[in-house]
Design an enzyme around this catalytic site. Structure first.
Site, PDB file in Angstrom:
ATOM      1  N   ASP A   1       8.229   3.620   5.209  1.00 31.81           N
ATOM      2  CA  ASP A   1       8.445   5.018   5.600  1.00 31.81           C
ATOM      3  C   ASP A   1       9.902   5.273   5.974  1.00 31.81           C
ATOM      4  O   ASP A   1      10.402   6.376   5.783  1.00 31.81           O
ATOM      5  CB  ASP A   1       7.503   5.364   6.757  1.00 31.81           C
ATOM      6  CG  ASP A   1       6.058   5.185   6.340  1.00 31.81           C
ATOM      7  OD1 ASP A   1       5.646   5.876   5.385  1.00 31.81           O
ATOM      8  OD2 ASP A   1       5.359   4.335   6.906  1.00 31.81           O
TER       9      ASP A   1
ATOM     10  N   GLU B   1      -0.735  -5.183   6.099  1.00 30.43           N
ATOM     11  CA  GLU B   1       0.591  -5.347   5.479  1.00 30.43           C
ATOM     12  C   GLU B   1       1.401  -6.403   6.224  1.00 30.43           C
ATOM     13  O   GLU B   1       1.979  -7.310   5.607  1.00 30.43           O
ATOM     14  CB  GLU B   1       1.350  -4.012   5.477  1.00 30.43           C
ATOM     15  CG  GLU B   1       0.766  -3.007   4.493  1.00 30.43           C
ATOM     16  CD  GLU B   1       1.440  -1.650   4.551  1.00 30.43           C
ATOM     17  OE1 GLU B   1       1.330  -0.920   3.567  1.00 30.43           O
ATOM     18  OE2 GLU B   1       2.050  -1.306   5.581  1.00 30.43           O
TER      19      GLU B   1
ATOM     20  N   GLY C   1       5.987  -0.704   0.035  1.00 29.99           N
ATOM     21  CA  GLY C   1       6.794   0.469   0.370  1.00 29.99           C
ATOM     22  C   GLY C   1       7.151   0.511   1.852  1.00 29.99           C
ATOM     23  O   GLY C   1       6.830  -0.409   2.608  1.00 29.99           O
TER      24      GLY C   1
ATOM     25  N   LYS D   1       6.802   1.171   8.984  1.00 30.77           N
ATOM     26  CA  LYS D   1       5.721   1.234   8.011  1.00 30.77           C
ATOM     27  C   LYS D   1       4.448   1.712   8.711  1.00 30.77           C
ATOM     28  O   LYS D   1       4.388   1.780   9.919  1.00 30.77           O
ATOM     29  CB  LYS D   1       5.482  -0.150   7.391  1.00 30.77           C
ATOM     30  CG  LYS D   1       6.589  -0.535   6.401  1.00 30.77           C
ATOM     31  CD  LYS D   1       6.338  -1.868   5.701  1.00 30.77           C
ATOM     32  CE  LYS D   1       5.014  -2.024   5.048  1.00 30.77           C
ATOM     33  NZ  LYS D   1       4.623  -0.972   4.087  1.00 30.77           N
ATOM     34  N   GLY D   2       3.448   2.043   7.903  1.00 30.29           N
ATOM     35  CA  GLY D   2       2.158   2.414   8.487  1.00 30.29           C
ATOM     36  C   GLY D   2       1.787   3.866   8.327  1.00 30.29           C
ATOM     37  O   GLY D   2       0.756   4.300   8.844  1.00 30.29           O
TER      38      GLY D   2
ATOM     39  N   THR E   1       0.845  -1.201   0.000  1.00 35.44           N
ATOM     40  CA  THR E   1       0.000   0.000   0.000  1.00 35.44           C
ATOM     41  C   THR E   1       0.878   1.248   0.000  1.00 35.44           C
ATOM     42  O   THR E   1       1.962   1.246   0.586  1.00 35.44           O
ATOM     43  CB  THR E   1      -0.911  -0.019   1.248  1.00 35.44           C
ATOM     44  OG1 THR E   1      -1.826  -1.098   1.109  1.00 35.44           O
ATOM     45  CG2 THR E   1      -1.693   1.273   1.410  1.00 35.44           C
ATOM     46  N   GLY E   2       0.377   2.317  -0.635  1.00 38.36           N
ATOM     47  CA  GLY E   2       1.098   3.592  -0.616  1.00 38.36           C
ATOM     48  C   GLY E   2       1.474   4.026  -2.020  1.00 38.36           C
ATOM     49  O   GLY E   2       1.228   3.307  -3.003  1.00 38.36           O
ATOM     50  N   SER E   3       2.093   5.196  -2.099  1.00 42.09           N
ATOM     51  CA  SER E   3       2.387   5.772  -3.411  1.00 42.09           C
ATOM     52  C   SER E   3       3.460   4.982  -4.166  1.00 42.09           C
ATOM     53  O   SER E   3       3.427   4.899  -5.394  1.00 42.09           O
ATOM     54  CB  SER E   3       2.820   7.237  -3.241  1.00 42.09           C
ATOM     55  OG  SER E   3       3.901   7.327  -2.327  1.00 42.09           O
ATOM     56  N   THR E   4       4.412   4.379  -3.446  1.00 40.56           N
ATOM     57  CA  THR E   4       5.460   3.596  -4.117  1.00 40.56           C
ATOM     58  C   THR E   4       4.897   2.238  -4.558  1.00 40.56           C
ATOM     59  O   THR E   4       5.121   1.798  -5.700  1.00 40.56           O
ATOM     60  CB  THR E   4       6.672   3.386  -3.183  1.00 40.56           C
ATOM     61  OG1 THR E   4       6.917   4.597  -2.464  1.00 40.56           O
ATOM     62  CG2 THR E   4       7.913   3.000  -3.960  1.00 40.56           C
TER      63      THR E   4
END
Ligand SMILES: O=C[C@H](O)[C@H](O)[C@H](O)COP(=O)(O)O
Length: 226
Positions: free
Chosen positions: A83, A102, A81, A93-94, A27-30
């Protein structure tokens, strides 16, 4: 944060997927770049498990075949992805509130690849506020206990994550507490201490789970091994 680096990481990671694989979708933009690149490869017989409703919507829209962990309990590969990426590929992450699903998907996978832009690689975890997923019932009590744990680790207080319309809810209906940024000196102990708090469902420390990092650069990618 560089979108071209995220894109390069996502497209490079898609090359690790083979026909017939069962794949966890992060999940996420990457991770969204990876999902796009994977769909473009049009590999036969893929089965994908998304880690959030957002990713499920995107994957469905792009024509990928979705399944669930209930129907497909073991996966070949998950790509997601992060953080922050620290030493030994320890992760935070998260940031997008998807950490619980995830982690369930990562732990069900034979191999996990983390993808990110170069700014996510750090020498020590903690500059990104650590997300902690908490059951809504009694969350202020749980929050106080979380803060006692964080204080014992020399960290600042966690606060509940807010959005425009009130407290953020995860796909599972839980809340997210974000620890104040600071140095996470002992991630293994912090992970255990947070998990011991009743009401904490999961935290964003992903330790010993990533096998490989694919880091996007402006004109390609680099890899880091665990
Ligand atoms: O909950 C969200 C996830 O852990 C994301 O994978 C993480 O926040 C990284 O997201 P992005 O690729 O958008 O920076």
């Amino acid at each position: 944060m560089s979108d071209i680096q995220k894109k390069n990481a996502g497209y490079a990671a898609a090359q690790y997927v083979e026909a017939g694989m069962k794949v966890g979708l992060g999940t996420g933009s990457t991770a969204a770049w990876f999902v796009k690149a994977l769909a473009e490869r049009n590999l036969p017989d893929l089965k994908c498990v998304p880690t959030s409703e957002r990713t499920a919507d995107l994957a469905r829209e792009l024509g990928l075949t979705l399944t669930t962990l209930e129907d497909t309990p073991r996966l070949d590969l998950t790509v997601d992805g992060a953080d922050e990426i620290g030493p030994d590929l320890a992760l935070i992450k998260g940031g997008g509130a998807a950490l619980l699903r995830e982690k369930l998907v990562w732990e069900a996978s034979d191999r996990c690849i983390v993808i990110a832009d170069a700014a996510k690689v750090v020498k020590q975890l903690g500059q990104f506020p650590l997300p902690i997923e908490v059951v809504a019932f009694g969350h202020k009590t749980s929050g106080a206990r979380i803060n006692a744990v964080l204080a014992a680790h020399g960290m600042g207080e966690a606060t509940v994550r807010q959005a425009d319309r009130g407290m953020v809810r995860t796909d599972g209906g839980n809340l997210i507490y974000d620890a104040d940024k600071g140095v996470i000196a002992d991630p293994v102990k912090l992970a255990a201490d947070l998990k011991a708090v009743t009401g904490v469902v999961e935290h964003g420390l992903f330790l010993g789970l990533a096998d490989l990092a694919v880091i996007g650069t402006d004109d390609g990618h680099e890899t880091l091994k665990a």
